[in-house]
Design a protein around this motif. Structure first.
Motif, PDB file in Angstrom:
ATOM      1  N   ARG A   1       4.453  17.701  16.842  1.00 43.05           N
ATOM      2  CA  ARG A   1       5.151  16.446  16.577  1.00 43.05           C
ATOM      3  C   ARG A   1       4.207  15.269  16.814  1.00 43.05           C
ATOM      4  O   ARG A   1       3.451  15.268  17.783  1.00 43.05           O
ATOM      5  N   PRO A   2       4.222  14.257  15.935  1.00 43.01           N
ATOM      6  CA  PRO A   2       3.324  13.113  16.085  1.00 43.01           C
ATOM      7  C   PRO A   2       3.501  12.429  17.444  1.00 43.01           C
ATOM      8  O   PRO A   2       4.618  12.244  17.922  1.00 43.01           O
ATOM      9  N   GLY A   3       2.370  12.096  18.062  1.00 43.84           N
ATOM     10  CA  GLY A   3       2.419  11.365  19.315  1.00 43.84           C
ATOM     11  C   GLY A   3       2.733  12.207  20.535  1.00 43.84           C
ATOM     12  O   GLY A   3       2.967  11.650  21.619  1.00 43.84           O
ATOM     13  N   ARG A   4       2.757  13.513  20.408  1.00 41.97           N
ATOM     14  CA  ARG A   4       3.091  14.352  21.554  1.00 41.97           C
ATOM     15  C   ARG A   4       2.087  15.496  21.658  1.00 41.97           C
ATOM     16  O   ARG A   4       1.877  16.235  20.715  1.00 41.97           O
ATOM     17  N   LEU A   5       1.447  15.622  22.832  1.00 38.32           N
ATOM     18  CA  LEU A   5       0.515  16.711  23.077  1.00 38.32           C
ATOM     19  C   LEU A   5       1.279  17.929  23.585  1.00 38.32           C
ATOM     20  O   LEU A   5       2.116  17.813  24.476  1.00 38.32           O
ATOM     21  N   PRO A   6       1.023  19.087  23.031  1.00 37.54           N
ATOM     22  CA  PRO A   6       1.699  20.285  23.531  1.00 37.54           C
ATOM     23  C   PRO A   6       1.130  20.713  24.884  1.00 37.54           C
ATOM     24  O   PRO A   6      -0.017  20.383  25.219  1.00 37.54           O
ATOM     25  N   ARG A   7       1.924  21.431  25.656  1.00 42.06           N
ATOM     26  CA  ARG A   7       1.448  22.018  26.904  1.00 42.06           C
ATOM     27  C   ARG A   7       1.015  23.456  26.601  1.00 42.06           C
ATOM     28  O   ARG A   7       1.763  24.222  26.007  1.00 42.06           O
ATOM     29  N   VAL A   8      -0.205  23.793  27.018  1.00 37.66           N
ATOM     30  CA  VAL A   8      -0.763  25.102  26.713  1.00 37.66           C
ATOM     31  C   VAL A   8      -1.185  25.776  28.012  1.00 37.66           C
ATOM     32  O   VAL A   8      -1.848  25.170  28.862  1.00 37.66           O
ATOM     33  N   ARG A   9      -0.789  27.049  28.182  1.00 37.33           N
ATOM     34  CA  ARG A   9      -1.168  27.828  29.351  1.00 37.33           C
ATOM     35  C   ARG A   9      -1.665  29.200  28.897  1.00 37.33           C
ATOM     36  O   ARG A   9      -1.170  29.767  27.929  1.00 37.33           O
ATOM     37  N   ALA A  10      -2.670  29.716  29.630  1.00 33.56           N
ATOM     38  CA  ALA A  10      -3.201  31.052  29.356  1.00 33.56           C
ATOM     39  C   ALA A  10      -3.758  31.609  30.657  1.00 33.56           C
ATOM     40  O   ALA A  10      -4.346  30.866  31.449  1.00 33.56           O
ATOM     41  N   ALA A  11      -3.560  32.895  30.887  1.00 31.91           N
ATOM     42  CA  ALA A  11      -4.038  33.559  32.106  1.00 31.91           C
ATOM     43  C   ALA A  11      -3.529  32.854  33.352  1.00 31.91           C
ATOM     44  O   ALA A  11      -4.234  32.748  34.365  1.00 31.91           O
ATOM     45  N   GLY A  12      -2.308  32.331  33.287  1.00 35.16           N
ATOM     46  CA  GLY A  12      -1.684  31.717  34.453  1.00 35.16           C
ATOM     47  C   GLY A  12      -2.127  30.307  34.760  1.00 35.16           C
ATOM     48  O   GLY A  12      -1.692  29.725  35.756  1.00 35.16           O
ATOM     49  N   GLU A  13      -2.987  29.707  33.922  1.00 34.32           N
ATOM     50  CA  GLU A  13      -3.475  28.350  34.174  1.00 34.32           C
ATOM     51  C   GLU A  13      -3.375  27.513  32.902  1.00 34.32           C
ATOM     52  O   GLU A  13      -3.279  28.039  31.788  1.00 34.32           O
ATOM     53  N   SER A  14      -3.394  26.194  33.116  1.00 35.50           N
ATOM     54  CA  SER A  14      -3.326  25.280  31.978  1.00 35.50           C
ATOM     55  C   SER A  14      -4.605  25.351  31.159  1.00 35.50           C
ATOM     56  O   SER A  14      -5.695  25.600  31.679  1.00 35.50           O
ATOM     57  N   VAL A  15      -4.457  25.113  29.843  1.00 38.29           N
ATOM     58  CA  VAL A  15      -5.593  25.034  28.937  1.00 38.29           C
ATOM     59  C   VAL A  15      -5.728  23.579  28.493  1.00 38.29           C
ATOM     60  O   VAL A  15      -4.749  22.955  28.070  1.00 38.29           O
ATOM     61  N   ALA A  16      -6.940  23.037  28.606  1.00 33.52           N
ATOM     62  CA  ALA A  16      -7.152  21.635  28.251  1.00 33.52           C
ATOM     63  C   ALA A  16      -6.978  21.429  26.753  1.00 33.52           C
ATOM     64  O   ALA A  16      -7.526  22.181  25.939  1.00 33.52           O
ATOM     65  N   VAL A  17      -6.193  20.400  26.394  1.00 27.86           N
ATOM     66  CA  VAL A  17      -6.017  20.001  24.992  1.00 27.86           C
ATOM     67  C   VAL A  17      -6.879  18.768  24.763  1.00 27.86           C
ATOM     68  O   VAL A  17      -6.621  17.706  25.334  1.00 27.86           O
ATOM     69  N   VAL A  18      -7.916  18.890  23.930  1.00 29.92           N
ATOM     70  CA  VAL A  18      -8.845  17.779  23.731  1.00 29.92           C
ATOM     71  C   VAL A  18      -8.600  17.033  22.424  1.00 29.92           C
ATOM     72  O   VAL A  18      -9.211  16.004  22.168  1.00 29.92           O
TER      73      VAL A  18
END
Length: 257
Positions: free
Chosen positions: A195-212
């Motif tokens: 969705r425009p203007g919204r960064l998704p939350r991403v997790r892998a291996a139990g930790e957050s993944v940086a969205v750049v």
């Protein structure tokens, strides 16, 4: 040798046209060779071809077949064909570019068992041959319009659209780091659910993944080396959650939030 089905039903209409134009291509090549080798100052070429056929027309599995009329068969249809020339720029401008979609993300590969061969042909008839085209048409026209034009059941189409809209890894750029805390370069995702203007939350291996980066239906991630190859959870908000393995060419799938 033709199969019994082709002998009874004739030949597919597209195969007939292709064979006819192939013969004309050979004739054109032959005339070009003769003119070049013979160094003729003037020669002849075929500009247009007109054909009047008497044939029986049948539709089998949504394909049109032609069977030429035999002696004494007076009930055949009259078919008139007129072929003309077309240049390469005209072909490039008016034909489908089949190389624009990565084979890993073709309609069949992306939708899997969510769509049958018959349903795929129904979508192709309205110009939908790639996942990108399917998502674009959904945004512009809506599910009901696609279902009506393609003659697909709405529930089957909704399942296909849900699968097509899941994120997929389009490219992996490995980094130099190899330690547990080092980043593994960049992972590029195609994400129609963004969705425009919204960064998704991403997790892998139990930790957050940086969205750049996230724009125009695409997400760029900077996972740690230990997260590369793991299944990531991508939370778009509004109850939209998908899972996708952080490996090149992987297709995601939706799951309940």
């Amino acid at each position: 040798m033709s199969t019994p089905l082709l002998q009874d039903a004739g030949v597919p209409f597209d195969l007939f046209i292709s064979s006819l134009t192939e013969q004309l291509d050979k004739a054109q090549a032959s005339m070009a060779i003769k003119a070049r080798l013979g160094k003729l100052p003037l020669t002849f070429a075929v500009k247009e071809v007109s054909l009047d056929l008497r044939a029986f027309v049948q539709i089998l599995d949504d394909d049109i077949y032609l069977r030429p009329a035999g002696p004494g068969e007076t009930e055949a249809s009259s078919i008139k064909l007129q072929l003309t020339t077309i240049t390469k720029p005209m072909i490039d401008e008016n034909s489908v570019d089949y190389s624009t979609e990565d084979p890993k993300f073709s309609l069949r590969e992306a939708l899997g068992d969510q769509i049958s061969e018959t349903e795929q042909r129904q979508l192709e008839r309205i110009g939908v041959r790639t996942v990108q085209q399917l998502n674009e048409l959904k945004e512009k026209a809506g599910t009901d319009v696609i279902a009506r034009l393609s003659r697909m059941p709405v529930n089957r189409l909704q399942q296909a659209l849900l699968r097509a809209a899941a994120p997929r890894v389009t490219r992996v750029e490995p980094g130099a780091g190899t330690g547990p805390g080092d980043t593994s370069g960049r992972v590029h995702l195609s994400a129609p659910g963004l969705r425009p203007g919204r960064l998704p939350r991403v997790r892998a291996a139990g930790e957050s993944v940086a969205v750049v980066g996230a724009e125009d239906g695409r997400i760029v991630l900077a996972p740690m080396a230990s997260q590369l190859g793991c299944e990531a959870e991508v939370d778009f908000g509004d109850g939209q959650v998908a899972r996708v393995e952080l490996s090149d060419g992987r297709l995601g799938q939706w799951r309940p939030a």
